[in-house]
Scaffold this motif. Structure first.
Motif, PDB file in Angstrom:
ATOM      1  N   PRO A  11      -7.208  -1.636  10.392  1.00 25.34           N
ATOM      2  CA  PRO A  11      -6.907  -0.898  11.623  1.00 25.34           C
ATOM      3  C   PRO A  11      -7.115   0.610  11.494  1.00 25.34           C
ATOM      4  O   PRO A  11      -7.076   1.320  12.502  1.00 25.34           O
ATOM      5  N   LEU A  12      -7.305   1.134  10.289  1.00 24.42           N
ATOM      6  CA  LEU A  12      -7.642   2.553  10.139  1.00 24.42           C
ATOM      7  C   LEU A  12      -9.142   2.690   9.932  1.00 24.42           C
ATOM      8  O   LEU A  12      -9.616   3.737   9.508  1.00 24.42           O
ATOM      9  N   ASP A  13      -9.870   1.589  10.158  1.00 30.96           N
ATOM     10  CA  ASP A  13     -11.291   1.518   9.824  1.00 30.96           C
ATOM     11  C   ASP A  13     -11.529   1.600   8.330  1.00 30.96           C
ATOM     12  O   ASP A  13     -12.642   1.876   7.880  1.00 30.96           O
ATOM     13  N   GLN A  14     -10.482   1.374   7.569  1.00 34.76           N
ATOM     14  CA  GLN A  14     -10.684   1.315   6.125  1.00 34.76           C
ATOM     15  C   GLN A  14     -11.500   0.071   5.789  1.00 34.76           C
ATOM     16  O   GLN A  14     -11.404  -0.933   6.493  1.00 34.76           O
ATOM     17  N   VAL A  15     -12.290   0.158   4.736  1.00 37.53           N
ATOM     18  CA  VAL A  15     -13.179  -0.948   4.385  1.00 37.53           C
ATOM     19  C   VAL A  15     -12.913  -1.367   2.951  1.00 37.53           C
ATOM     20  O   VAL A  15     -12.958  -0.546   2.037  1.00 37.53           O
ATOM     21  N   TRP A  16     -12.604  -2.624   2.790  1.00 45.54           N
ATOM     22  CA  TRP A  16     -12.396  -3.190   1.462  1.00 45.54           C
ATOM     23  C   TRP A  16     -13.304  -4.403   1.332  1.00 45.54           C
ATOM     24  O   TRP A  16     -13.534  -5.113   2.308  1.00 45.54           O
ATOM     25  N   ILE A  17     -13.795  -4.606   0.135  1.00 43.62           N
ATOM     26  CA  ILE A  17     -14.679  -5.757  -0.058  1.00 43.62           C
ATOM     27  C   ILE A  17     -14.298  -6.504  -1.337  1.00 43.62           C
ATOM     28  O   ILE A  17     -13.533  -6.002  -2.167  1.00 43.62           O
TER      29      ILE A  17
ATOM     30  N   PRO B 184       0.831  -1.190   0.000  1.00 45.76           N
ATOM     31  CA  PRO B 184       0.000   0.000   0.000  1.00 45.76           C
ATOM     32  C   PRO B 184       0.876   1.255   0.000  1.00 45.76           C
ATOM     33  O   PRO B 184       1.898   1.295   0.681  1.00 45.76           O
ATOM     34  N   SER B 185       0.494   2.246  -0.790  1.00 43.06           N
ATOM     35  CA  SER B 185       1.209   3.514  -0.724  1.00 43.06           C
ATOM     36  C   SER B 185       0.595   4.311   0.422  1.00 43.06           C
ATOM     37  O   SER B 185      -0.495   4.008   0.903  1.00 43.06           O
ATOM     38  N   LEU B 186       1.341   5.327   0.850  1.00 43.40           N
ATOM     39  CA  LEU B 186       0.849   6.150   1.958  1.00 43.40           C
ATOM     40  C   LEU B 186      -0.483   6.788   1.618  1.00 43.40           C
ATOM     41  O   LEU B 186      -1.334   7.002   2.481  1.00 43.40           O
ATOM     42  N   SER B 187      -0.668   7.061   0.332  1.00 44.05           N
ATOM     43  CA  SER B 187      -1.876   7.796  -0.041  1.00 44.05           C
ATOM     44  C   SER B 187      -3.041   6.879  -0.370  1.00 44.05           C
ATOM     45  O   SER B 187      -4.069   7.328  -0.846  1.00 44.05           O
ATOM     46  N   LEU B 188      -2.860   5.574  -0.118  1.00 43.05           N
ATOM     47  CA  LEU B 188      -3.953   4.657  -0.465  1.00 43.05           C
ATOM     48  C   LEU B 188      -5.213   4.967   0.325  1.00 43.05           C
ATOM     49  O   LEU B 188      -6.321   4.840  -0.170  1.00 43.05           O
ATOM     50  N   GLU B 189      -5.031   5.365   1.582  1.00 43.08           N
ATOM     51  CA  GLU B 189      -6.197   5.678   2.411  1.00 43.08           C
ATOM     52  C   GLU B 189      -6.328   7.188   2.615  1.00 43.08           C
ATOM     53  O   GLU B 189      -6.965   7.646   3.556  1.00 43.08           O
ATOM     54  N   ALA B 190      -5.675   7.967   1.739  1.00 40.93           N
ATOM     55  CA  ALA B 190      -5.682   9.413   1.937  1.00 40.93           C
ATOM     56  C   ALA B 190      -7.068   9.986   1.671  1.00 40.93           C
ATOM     57  O   ALA B 190      -7.870   9.431   0.943  1.00 40.93           O
TER      58      ALA B 190
ATOM     59  N   LEU C  19     -15.668  10.638  11.502  1.00 40.77           N
ATOM     60  CA  LEU C  19     -17.068  10.981  11.759  1.00 40.77           C
ATOM     61  C   LEU C  19     -18.002  10.395  10.706  1.00 40.77           C
ATOM     62  O   LEU C  19     -19.214  10.538  10.778  1.00 40.77           O
ATOM     63  N   GLU C  20     -17.408   9.765   9.731  1.00 37.58           N
ATOM     64  CA  GLU C  20     -18.241   9.160   8.704  1.00 37.58           C
ATOM     65  C   GLU C  20     -17.708   7.762   8.390  1.00 37.58           C
ATOM     66  O   GLU C  20     -17.205   7.504   7.297  1.00 37.58           O
ATOM     67  N   PRO C  21     -17.787   6.884   9.381  1.00 38.57           N
ATOM     68  CA  PRO C  21     -17.113   5.579   9.247  1.00 38.57           C
ATOM     69  C   PRO C  21     -17.688   4.710   8.148  1.00 38.57           C
ATOM     70  O   PRO C  21     -17.068   3.733   7.765  1.00 38.57           O
ATOM     71  N   LYS C  22     -18.885   5.063   7.664  1.00 35.22           N
ATOM     72  CA  LYS C  22     -19.496   4.210   6.645  1.00 35.22           C
ATOM     73  C   LYS C  22     -19.024   4.557   5.241  1.00 35.22           C
ATOM     74  O   LYS C  22     -19.290   3.829   4.296  1.00 35.22           O
ATOM     75  N   GLY C  23     -18.332   5.692   5.111  1.00 35.90           N
ATOM     76  CA  GLY C  23     -17.841   6.076   3.807  1.00 35.90           C
ATOM     77  C   GLY C  23     -18.952   6.498   2.876  1.00 35.90           C
ATOM     78  O   GLY C  23     -20.108   6.646   3.282  1.00 35.90           O
ATOM     79  N   GLN C  24     -18.583   6.720   1.596  1.00 34.98           N
ATOM     80  CA  GLN C  24     -19.568   7.262   0.663  1.00 34.98           C
ATOM     81  C   GLN C  24     -19.765   6.433  -0.584  1.00 34.98           C
ATOM     82  O   GLN C  24     -20.866   6.291  -1.081  1.00 34.98           O
ATOM     83  N   SER C  25     -18.674   5.894  -1.119  1.00 33.47           N
ATOM     84  CA  SER C  25     -18.821   5.250  -2.421  1.00 33.47           C
ATOM     85  C   SER C  25     -17.716   4.235  -2.604  1.00 33.47           C
ATOM     86  O   SER C  25     -16.798   4.139  -1.794  1.00 33.47           O
ATOM     87  N   TRP C  26     -17.809   3.495  -3.690  1.00 35.05           N
ATOM     88  CA  TRP C  26     -16.821   2.436  -3.943  1.00 35.05           C
ATOM     89  C   TRP C  26     -15.878   2.819  -5.058  1.00 35.05           C
ATOM     90  O   TRP C  26     -16.272   3.437  -6.036  1.00 35.05           O
ATOM     91  N   ASP C  27     -14.647   2.401  -4.906  1.00 40.60           N
ATOM     92  CA  ASP C  27     -13.655   2.503  -5.969  1.00 40.60           C
ATOM     93  C   ASP C  27     -13.282   1.073  -6.336  1.00 40.60           C
ATOM     94  O   ASP C  27     -13.064   0.245  -5.460  1.00 40.60           O
ATOM     95  N   TYR C  28     -13.231   0.813  -7.651  1.00 38.01           N
ATOM     96  CA  TYR C  28     -13.073  -0.578  -8.077  1.00 38.01           C
ATOM     97  C   TYR C  28     -11.641  -0.906  -8.473  1.00 38.01           C
ATOM     98  O   TYR C  28     -11.027  -0.176  -9.246  1.00 38.01           O
ATOM     99  N   GLY C  29     -11.142  -1.982  -7.968  1.00 38.87           N
ATOM    100  CA  GLY C  29      -9.776  -2.415  -8.267  1.00 38.87           C
ATOM    101  C   GLY C  29      -9.746  -3.703  -9.052  1.00 38.87           C
ATOM    102  O   GLY C  29     -10.647  -3.975  -9.855  1.00 38.87           O
TER     103      GLY C  29
ATOM    104  N   THR D 121      -7.444  -9.090   2.587  1.00 37.63           N
ATOM    105  CA  THR D 121      -7.288  -8.587   3.943  1.00 37.63           C
ATOM    106  C   THR D 121      -6.417  -7.339   3.919  1.00 37.63           C
ATOM    107  O   THR D 121      -5.343  -7.328   3.336  1.00 37.63           O
ATOM    108  N   VAL D 122      -6.947  -6.268   4.513  1.00 35.85           N
ATOM    109  CA  VAL D 122      -6.212  -4.997   4.571  1.00 35.85           C
ATOM    110  C   VAL D 122      -5.792  -4.727   5.997  1.00 35.85           C
ATOM    111  O   VAL D 122      -5.445  -3.608   6.344  1.00 35.85           O
ATOM    112  N   ARG D 123      -5.823  -5.759   6.816  1.00 36.82           N
ATOM    113  CA  ARG D 123      -5.630  -5.555   8.240  1.00 36.82           C
ATOM    114  C   ARG D 123      -4.183  -5.345   8.625  1.00 36.82           C
ATOM    115  O   ARG D 123      -3.866  -5.116   9.787  1.00 36.82           O
TER     116      ARG D 123
END
Lengths: 275, 1182
Positions: free
Chosen positions: B1096-1102, B758-764, B1127-1137, B1146-1148
């Motif tokens: 661990p950053l509450d990032q969500v991948w599916i 992962p790059s630093l900006s992956l969860e930016a 403050l918005e742990p559910k996020g907004q939209s999906w980005d497709y990889g 696993t992004v843990r």
């Protein structure tokens, strides 16, 4: 922790800083500047001295130029030895850069082989590989290879392509695990103070009792004088690729990791510097 | 390959085991008497001791053998008392079984034998079909029997509740006598053989145990399975003659030898009838000499005749258990045994050594040569050099001590003989340490492997040097005495020592003792003592065993195949191998360190000051060319021949780069397609039986869902290209060596493992790296699940549920040489099932037949019915897989099956059920065939418990936690907690079993030690009070699932909790706070979701299904939730990889906080990068 493959890279990318100067006796139109170059330890002189030749030809007349040959402190340098072996044998423990004198006449036919083109080096290199594989695998691996694999080995060396070379060479380094190593270890022991060019005999990586042979075991059998006697000052250095491995290093490991591209383990025995 | 054991008995009746990884026979020290015979399975070993009783040694496992007893309390309502236990005369008992027919009061339940103990007292089950009930656990109905509900209604006239109590098998790793409740039990047993575990996987751990009595009768032990390791009763099997010896294979082969020298073969053994139905007779291999011994495997039968000749039976298999003819083999043996994988072991008639048959493979079942197993025993001081003399003197030296024990034993011989047999039913116990039960629905029992009583005594024994000399101790009595002295506590030591040996043995031994008057005369007495165990020992010319002499061997628990490297044959070879070059210990050697140091010194000396010098060889372009086939981009799609070239060169800053070209013809016109190596995001091998192909993705191709697909002529060529391209891609991105601790791991539906840095900006925020630009590289191995955390602990689970731990290496698989590390790469084996369906339609004349309607699916098909799949044309998934079983009917299909495996439905395709109704016109059944893959990768097995899920605490990167919590679910649904997991010992040490009242299927632990789990019934559970002090927590809190949905997977990040249900919905747990960690409700986030990983950053991948690309639709696509903020742990939209075809991510491990970008003004915020993204709700528009 460092990986064994790093050793392969370090061996491959070993470089000797060299200063080429034209022999005083050569007739020149103007004074020749010395030429500085990083020479790959695992390569051969004619493969890497095109630039040197071009550099000095600029100051010479064509009619004064015969086959180029190189000399270090009076010793003509055999092109068919790997560069690193020449350096370790003749110039270890000297000040860098390595100072090589360039000659264009009086080719020492008694000391050196002629090298008219790169195909001569290729033939020499490939025959070394085949000889080594005859010792290691009864030639089975090298004979199973295709012509293009042979070419890739040579091109890898010629163009200094580590990956290209090792993609094929790793097959030459394999052995059945149950045998614990190669059939025989391809090695050559060089010394400066003897007329014999080098020592090369049959030697197995594992003793009949199943013990692993070490560098010390090899020397004990081939060149006992190279080993220090008890309590005595070390008289000789045993040098491979510019380093002195411990005598308890397993020979099989050395053969796999510190062999030159020609698949031989070239070992230099040189007197310990007195100072 | 897991370590397993070969069992053997020597001529003195001592039991030894030899590990497949070991180099010496270990004596089974807790065997307190001599054994005649042993027969092993992987989970246990059975034996006949010299008292002619049968003993069982169940190998300790971190998973206890527990059995749940249940009984129902029934009550009826009446106007006077309300609900009470006053029932109507026609009603069931107040306490009954579930049907109500059996009276079952609580105190009627007894432990089946002294090898069992209760785990706690009875308690009420407060769970009803996945829902928590009222406090007292009642469920209500109108009448008995009827449908029960958990809510009381106006018409609820009866109610019932379930009482539960667990009992546990405690006699682990020790020989426990099988109780013989039956009074009619036969004359003493003389032979025993277990097998049959491959006939049927259900119930778990089922075994067939066959025994022969001295009178030549054969007995079959009923009811042996995991929860009942001892079995329930003996049943006599009628015979055509008197049997002397019997052999039962892992499958359905059972052969026996008759007194007269013929052989009999059991027929009719199957899933529903493990005992078989009848015997068939087979003549002795040699007309004049009768058979004396037989040994069977899955597809082999070996036999011995009286003249010690060895015979191999041709043409034996499940359909033809009798085979077709005998082949004479070399060697003279007195005993032979077939182990797992049809490997053969035998005991030589001359030297009594154990021989292993080398070269037995599935294609060459008879093997090549006999090879003697020449390893010392743990008691031998020296294997080869011990002379008879020195042994003798050793005996003298210790004889004083020996005699002392002897006095104890022989002082009151009567007491042994007369000792009531109940004593023998009480194995020696040492108190087990247990954590007391905390709440009614939970308990924890610690089963750290070294706590077992057997082990303890063994350790003590081996610590005492005097005892080790017991080689020369002559009599059984003496052998036993030190054993008892050590393993009993002082207060017990006066108790009954060992009453189990028969009168005959004892008298004879005593007589002998009287004659010699001394115990030092080792040779004669020792051979005499084995009279009962082995008759031939009498004429034994060797007294003191210079080399061990064996009487019996059993390989039924010994997992060896033709590839296994065994160290059994020559200790010399081993010494070579241990020094071998790629073996890890060598790396710490001084010589190696010296070379590394000197090489780096050399670099400093010879190069560092001269970097400005010109290089002698200029870096040039290197081109590699070849021909391949390409799946062309335009329609009609097909494979066309192309030229392929990879040009590599050094970029301006010395970094390597390259371009790949595909030259093709388009209507006679030469054209080419190219891709920059630094834009390639992944290389995916796509192996099937017809094409050796691989796919190349770039970000552009990922958007299109249309990779460049190429196919090489041979597999080797494909691997060469893949290895080269992969090195080239890694070089161009400057990636080398093992994956970082932060790496993201994923798995494709083929089980291939890919990892991305992962790059630093992956969860930016707000502009993360688009996830189609992530670069993935392959790691060797084959897995179904992988989980990691941010300190580099990575675990995987194979298709066969084997647990694996990541070793820190890289490469493996087809990445050899430079793309792979030299160490930390091991062989990995995985097994999976291939399924096909047999479909039938009913017609009024002939009933169900394989003649369908013209519109029907193929009568043999895949699950969809679209492709024809017959038993013969079906191939393993790729050339790397090989079949390891035959086609068998699969009964474990969801929806259930009838006895023949059929499922019924009204029509294809529909939902199927396991019984025929009037409305059903079609039926189908599933056939399964196992196939096996052998590959290599940076994985080491974590034996012995198979897992279905695993989770590791996602530590923050610089976390100082030493022991890392790791939880898992066994493939049978047990919840486990791994002890001793640290960054240095990622495999941990042992399992802690966490009690549950129902099987689980998914588990996840969050950064704050929040443990969530999903039960098989689809409901969620939260584990209370998990902390570093209490790593297993205290109790489960039931969390109802979203209405009408069955959950299947859970992932817990730093704070957020996500679950996926069986219909593909992704749910977010609302209202989770530190003080109320269970949360309040489920909020729907998305549909078409297969798996979720919260980090661990509450990032969500599916992994999402049905993602539409510009060229094609993909299933199994990696997606990243955008806009996740505190403050918005559910996020907004999906980005497709990357995808499709992905199964797991696993992004843990990624705990790198992205750099915070503060935007000058919120109103100026541009919309999120609109690349394939979609705002809110479903993963895909569909």
């Amino acid at each position: 922790m460092a990986d064994d493959k790093d050793v392969l890279r370090d061996v491959w990318f070993g470089r000797i800083p060299t200063c080429f100067t034209l022999n005083q006796d050569e007739v020149t139109e103007r004074e020749a500047e010395p030429y500085y170059l990083l020479l790959p330890r695992v390569s051969y002189l004619p493969l890497v001295t095109d630039k040197v030749k071009k550099h000095f030809l600029k100051v010479m007349k064509a009619e004064d130029v015969e086959e180029m040959w190189l000399e270090y402190e009076g010793t003509p340098l055999k092109w068919h030895y790997p560069i690193g072996v020449l350096f370790d044998l003749h110039a270890s423990n000297t000040v860098l850069p390595w100072s090589i004198t360039v000659h264009f006449k009086n080719f020492p036919d008694r000391d050196l082989l002629h090298c008219t083109s790169n195909s001569v080096i290729e033939a020499h290199f490939m025959s070394s590989i085949k000889e080594a594989d005859a010792l290691k695998h009864k030639s089975q691996v090298v004979n199973d290879m295709q012509k293009k694999d042979h070419k890739q080995l040579w091109m890898g060396l010629q163009n200094d392509k580590f990956d290209q070379f090792w993609a094929i060479n790793r097959k030459l380094m394999e052995y059945p695990t149950e045998e614990g190593g190669f059939r025989y270890i391809p090695f050559r022991i060089y010394q400066t103070m003897s007329d014999r060019p080098f020592i090369q005999k049959l030697f197995r990586p594992v003793s009949p009792e199943g013990n692993v042979h070490t560098l010390g075991d090899l020397l004990k059998e081939m060149y006992p004088a190279a080993l220090p006697n008890d309590g005595e000052q070390k008289r000789y250095q045993v040098v491979i690729h510019g380093i002195e491995p411990l005598l308890e290093t397993p020979l099989q490991w050395l053969s796999e990791h510190l062999s030159h591209p020609d698949n031989f383990l070239h070992i230099c025995v040189i007197p310990t510097p007195t100072d | 390959m897991p370590v397993s054991l070969l069992w053997a008995v020597d001529v003195y009746g001592r039991v030894y085991s030899l590990s497949t990884a070991g180099q010496q026979w270990e004596q089974c020290r807790d065997a307190q008497m001599e054994f005649k015979r042993v027969t092993a399975a992987q989970q246990c070993c059975w034996g006949i001791a010299c008292d002619n009783n049968i003993y069982l040694n169940v190998h300790a496992s971190d998973l206890p053998v527990r059995y749940q007893e249940e009984t129902y309390e029934n009550q009826r309502w009446n106007p006077v008392d309300g609900f009470s236990d006053r029932l109507l005369p026609s009603d069931r008992w107040q306490l009954s079984d579930v049907t109500g027919l059996q009276h079952q009061p609580l105190d009627n339940f007894r432990l089946p034998s002294s090898s069992w103990e209760w785990e706690g007292d009875w308690y009420v089950d407060e769970n009803f079909e996945g829902e928590p009930t009222e406090k007292e656990g009642w469920s209500y109905a109108i009448d008995f029997p009827a449908t029960y509900t958990k809510d009381k209604k106006w018409n609820s006239c009866v109610r019932r509740r379930r009482w539960l109590r667990y009992r546990r098998y405690k006699a682990m790793d020790t020989w426990a006598k099988i109780p013989s409740q039956q009074t009619t039990l036969p004359d003493p047993f003389s032979d025993i053989s277990c097998g049959g575990w491959e006939i049927n996987e259900e119930p778990r751990g089922r075994l067939s145990l066959w025994a022969v009595s001295l009178q030549g009768k054969v007995w079959f032990r009923e009811g042996i399975y995991h929860h009942n390791p001892e079995g329930s009763l003996w049943e006599e099997v009628p015979l055509p003659g008197e049997v002397v010896q019997i052999s039962c294979g892992p499958g359905d082969l059972v052969w026996a030898v008759l007194w007269e020298g013929q052989l009999i073969v059991r027929e009719g053994i199957g899933r529903d009838c493990p005992k078989g139905t009848s015997w068939a007779m087979v003549d002795s291999p040699s007309p004049d000499v009768g058979a004396t011994h037989v040994a069977v495997g899955v597809n082999v039968v070996w036999a011995l005749t009286k003249d010690n000749k060895v015979w191999f039976r041709r043409g034996v298999n499940s359909h033809n258990p009798c085979g077709s003819g005998w082949i004479s083999m070399v060697g003279e043996m007195i005993m032979i045994n077939v182990g797992l994988n049809d490997q053969v072991l035998a005991i030589g008639s001359e030297d009594r050594a154990v021989y292993f048959r080398q070269g037995v493979t599935s294609s060459e079942l008879s093997g090549k040569t006999w090879k003697v197993i020449s390893v010392p025993r743990d008691g031998d001081r020296s294997h080869s050099s011990a002379s008879a003399h020195s042994l003798q003197s050793a005996g003298c030296y210790f004889c004083g001590e020996v005699r002392a024990h002897c006095i104890i034993t022989s002082s009151s011989p009567e007491s042994f003989v007369d000792a009531p047999t109940e004593h023998s039913d009480q194995p020696i116990e040492t108190p087990k340490s247990r954590i007391p039960k905390v709440t009614s629905d939970s308990f924890i029992s610690e089963l750290v492997s070294d706590r077992g009583p057997g082990k303890t005594s063994r350790e003590v024994r081996s610590a005492g040097p005097a005892v080790l000399e017991e080689e020369t101790i002559p009599l059984e009595g003496e052998v036993k005495a030190p054993d008892v002295g050590v393993s009993l506590s002082p207060s017990q030591s006066v108790g009954p020592l060992d009453p189990q040996w028969s009168n005959v043995d004892l008298e004879e031994a005593q007589g002998q003792q009287a004659q010699t008057g001394a115990v030092v005369d080792t040779a004669d007495t020792s051979s005499l003592s084995s009279v009962a165990t082995f008759t031939l020992a009498m004429e034994d010319p060797y007294g003191v065993d210079e080399h061990p002499m064996w009487a019996w061997v059993s390989g039924g628990g010994c997992s060896v195949d033709s590839h296994t490297q065994l160290n059994w044959f020559n200790s010399m070879v081993q010494s070579v191998q241990s020094m071998s070059l790629s073996v890890t210990p060598a790396q710490t050697a001084a010589w190696r360190k010296q070379i590394f140091e000197q090489l780096s010194e050399r670099t400093k000396r010879e190069m560092d000051n001269f970097r400005h010098y010109e290089q002698a060889i200029e870096q040039s372009v290197w081109v590699k060319k070849g021909t391949m086939q390409w799946w062309r981009d335009w329609k009609p799609h097909k494979w066309i021949d192309v030229h392929f070239a990879l040009e590599q060169f050094s970029g301006p800053e010395g970094n390597k780069d390259g371009i790949l070209f595909i030259y093709y013809n388009f209507y006679e016109e030469k054209k080419y397609l190219h891709a920059f190596v630094n834009e390639v995001t992944i290389l995916v091998p796509v192996l099937n039986d017809s094409k050796h192909s691989f796919a190349i993705y770039t970000p552009e191709r990922t958007k299109q869902r249309w990779p460049i697909r190429l196919s090489a002529a041979t597999e080797l060529e494909m691997h060469d290209w893949l290895a080269l391209l992969s090195v080239s891609c890694c070089d161009s991105r400057g990636i080398q060596g093992p994956p970082s601790k932060q790496a993201i791991w994923s798995i494709t539906c083929k089980g291939d493992i890919f990892v991305s840095e992962p790059s630093l900006s992956l969860e930016a925020m707000p502009y993360p790296t688009p996830c189609d630009q992530m670069f993935w590289r392959q790691v060797g191995g084959h897995l179904r699940v992988v989980e990691c955390n941010s300190i580099g602990i990575v675990w995987g689970i194979g298709y066969d549920h084997t647990a694996w731990v990541y070793t820190g290496g890289y490469g493996g698989g087809f990445f050899q040489g430079l793309a792979s590390s030299t160490d930390n790469i091991y062989t990995q084996v995985d097994v999976k099932n291939v399924y096909i369906y047999e479909n039938q339609r009913w017609n009024p004349v002939t009933g169900y037949t394989n003649r369908g309607l013209p519109t029907d699916r193929y009568m043999w098909s895949d699950a969809s019915g679209l492709h024809e799949c017959t038993k013969t044309n079906m191939k393993p998934p790729s050339p790397h897989w090989t079949w390891v079983s035959d086609w068998t009917i699969d009964y474990s299909v969801s929806g259930g099956t009838d006895k023949e495996g059929w499922q019924y439905a009204a029509d294809f395709p529909a939902s199927y059920h396991g019984h025929k109704t009037m409305k059903d016109f079609v039926r189908r059944r599933r056939w399964a065939r196992k196939c096996k893959l052998t590959t290599t990768g940076p994985w080491q097995e974590v034996p012995p418990i198979p897992l279905s899920d695993v989770t590791i605490l996602p530590c923050a990167a610089q976390s100082s936690v030493d022991v890392v919590p790791l939880w898992a679910i066994s493939n049978k649904g047990d919840v486990l907690c791994r002890l001793g997991v640290t960054a240095l010992t990622p495999a941990g040490s042992s399992w802690l079993h966490v009690g549950t009242d129902q099987p689980f299927k998914s588990i996840s632990i969050g950064a704050a030690s929040q443990v969530w789990a999903i039960a098989r019934d689809g409901s969620a559970f939260y584990r209370g009070s998990v902390s570093s002090q209490s790593p297993a927590g205290d109790c489960w809190y039931h969390i109802p699932s979203p209405s009408k949905q069955k959950l299947k997977q859970v992932s817990v990040g730093r704070t957020s909790v996500y679950t996926v249900d069986e219909n593909g919905n992704l749910w977010y747990r609302q209202g989770v706070t530190p003080s109320y960690p269970q949360g309040s409700s489920w909020e729907h986030i998305s549909n078409n979701v297969r798996k979720v990983s919260a980090g661990p950053l509450d990032q969500v991948w599916i992994i999402a299904d049905k993602v539409q690309g510009s060229h094609s639709l993909s299933c199994g696509t990696v997606c990243h939730r955008l806009g996740v903020q505190p403050l918005e742990p559910k996020g907004q939209s999906w980005d497709y990889g990357i995808g499709g075809g992905w199964d797991h991510i696993t992004v843990r491990g990624n705990s790198m906080e992205p750099p915070r970008v503060h935007l000058p003004s919120l109103t100026e915020r541009t919309p999120l990068p609109v690349r394939n993204t979609e705002i809110n709700s479903s993963a895909v528009g569909c």
